[in-house]
Scaffold this active site. Structure first.
Site, PDB file in Angstrom:
ATOM      1  N   ARG A  86      -2.493  -3.167   1.286  1.00  0.00           N
ATOM      2  CA  ARG A  86      -1.224  -3.065   2.028  1.00  0.00           C
ATOM      3  C   ARG A  86      -0.064  -2.826   1.072  1.00  0.00           C
ATOM      4  O   ARG A  86       0.811  -2.004   1.316  1.00  0.00           O
ATOM      5  CB  ARG A  86      -0.964  -4.352   2.807  1.00  0.00           C
ATOM      6  N   ASP A  99      -8.014  -9.543   5.856  1.00  0.00           N
ATOM      7  CA  ASP A  99      -7.011  -9.789   6.881  1.00  0.00           C
ATOM      8  C   ASP A  99      -7.597  -9.526   8.268  1.00  0.00           C
ATOM      9  O   ASP A  99      -8.571  -8.765   8.396  1.00  0.00           O
ATOM     10  CB  ASP A  99      -5.803  -8.877   6.676  1.00  0.00           C
ATOM     11  N   ASP A 114       2.000  -3.718   6.864  1.00  0.00           N
ATOM     12  CA  ASP A 114       1.083  -2.965   7.709  1.00  0.00           C
ATOM     13  C   ASP A 114       1.721  -2.776   9.078  1.00  0.00           C
ATOM     14  O   ASP A 114       2.759  -3.381   9.380  1.00  0.00           O
ATOM     15  CB  ASP A 114      -0.295  -3.646   7.806  1.00  0.00           C
ATOM     16  N   TYR A 154     -12.347   0.506  -0.713  1.00  0.00           N
ATOM     17  CA  TYR A 154     -11.745   0.489   0.620  1.00  0.00           C
ATOM     18  C   TYR A 154     -11.511   1.894   1.141  1.00  0.00           C
ATOM     19  O   TYR A 154     -11.316   2.842   0.373  1.00  0.00           O
ATOM     20  CB  TYR A 154     -10.385  -0.216   0.582  1.00  0.00           C
TER      21      TYR A 154
END
Length: 302
Positions: free
Chosen positions: A177, A42, A84, A70
């Protein structure tokens, strides 16, 4: 005229651009239209984005080892339409859980879990990207999908404000997310992701990565020197060494029976096919009337 280049460059994507923006820039820097990427990030996200150049771009549909890692920041007590903090705030909650409660909640999301893909994602349904529908105010039903979370390691940023870090190792197809939003829903206070950095994708870690700015400052020869071979995408696979005779048959589209080359892999196994010059194709074991044989799925060196 330069020879066609081929290989993999790992970009450390910066915030505020799409994965497609990175591909567009790499096309210009390497002087080729044959560029693709694996694992969309993203605009908010940064980190590891493997970019495939030349004939390597044909490998994307066959990549197997796409587990990812991540580093995410989660803000408790707020939900948004995008899951988010870049989105529109939907709810706020001042009653935040303790650190111990948050840490305990994270343990419930390790292992095989079901996850509903977010509307604000590049996933396509009936040929349309969910994010395009979301921007039109359209919300459609999505089927939950099984994903695997190998580990979640939480740490405190600001307990009073409900801000934490998550180190996550997960399978392909995981939306961090949504993981943050689901943890918030489990706790009853809601949550949104406020930052995301991918530190690993498949075989590649952030240590392999270069920013677009770094690549831009290099000479063309230096950029080409960054490229890793296509074979690096399939390092986890066993290799099969073929004689010149069988390599020619393979390149011609023929199946290579395992009993003739002393191989014994199970049906469905993918392998690296090599000749005296090294890796040249990705193969798969299939069942034929006369036994199990390896068939080239994609040639990367003619």
């Amino acid at each position: 005229m330069q020879n066609e280049i081929c290989g993999v460059v790992i970009v450390d994507k910066h915030e505020g651009v799409t994965s497609h923006d990175i591909v567009f820039k790499i096309r210009k820097l390497f002087g080729t239209k044959k560029v693709g990427h694996t694992g969309t990030l993203d605009p908010m996200a940064t980190g590891v984005l493997p970019v495939l150049i030349g004939r390597s771009a044909k490998a994307s549909e066959y990549l197997l080892a796409e587990d990812k890692a991540y580093e995410a920041t989660i803000q408790l007590g707020i939900t948004t339409d995008t899951e988010d903090t870049s989105g529109t705030v939907l709810t706020r909650c001042d009653a935040l859980p303790t650190k111990a409660q948050f840490f305990e909640a994270c343990t419930h999301f390790v292992g095989d879990i079901m996850q509903i893909p977010p509307m604000y994602s590049a996933l396509k349904v009936n040929g349309q990207k969910l994010v395009d529908l979301a921007r039109k105010g359209i919300d459609i039903e999505r089927q939950a999908r099984q994903i695997h979370i190998s580990s979640i390691v939480p740490s405190v940023v600001d307990e009073e404000k409900g801000v934490y870090k998550l180190s996550v190792e997960c399978s392909k197809g995981t939306y961090i997310r949504t993981l943050c939003a689901d943890i918030g829903a489990y706790l009853g206070c809601g949550a949104s992701m406020s930052a995301l950095r991918r530190t690993k994708s498949g075989n590649f870690t952030i240590n392999y990565a270069h920013t677009i700015e770094e690549i831009d400052k290099m000479s063309y020869e230096q950029r080409v020197a960054l490229l890793m071979p296509t074979e690096s995408l399939f390092e986890e696979l066993d290799s099969v060494m073929l004689s010149d005779f069988y390599a020619r048959l393979c390149r011609s589209g023929c199946e290579i029976y395992q009993k003739k080359i002393g191989a014994s892999f199970e049906v469905g196994t993918k392998v690296r096919m090599c000749d005296k010059n090294g890796f040249f194709a990705l193969g798969e074991v299939r069942e034929y009337p006369d036994g199990l044989a390896i068939k080239a799925l994609k040639l990367f060196v003619l």
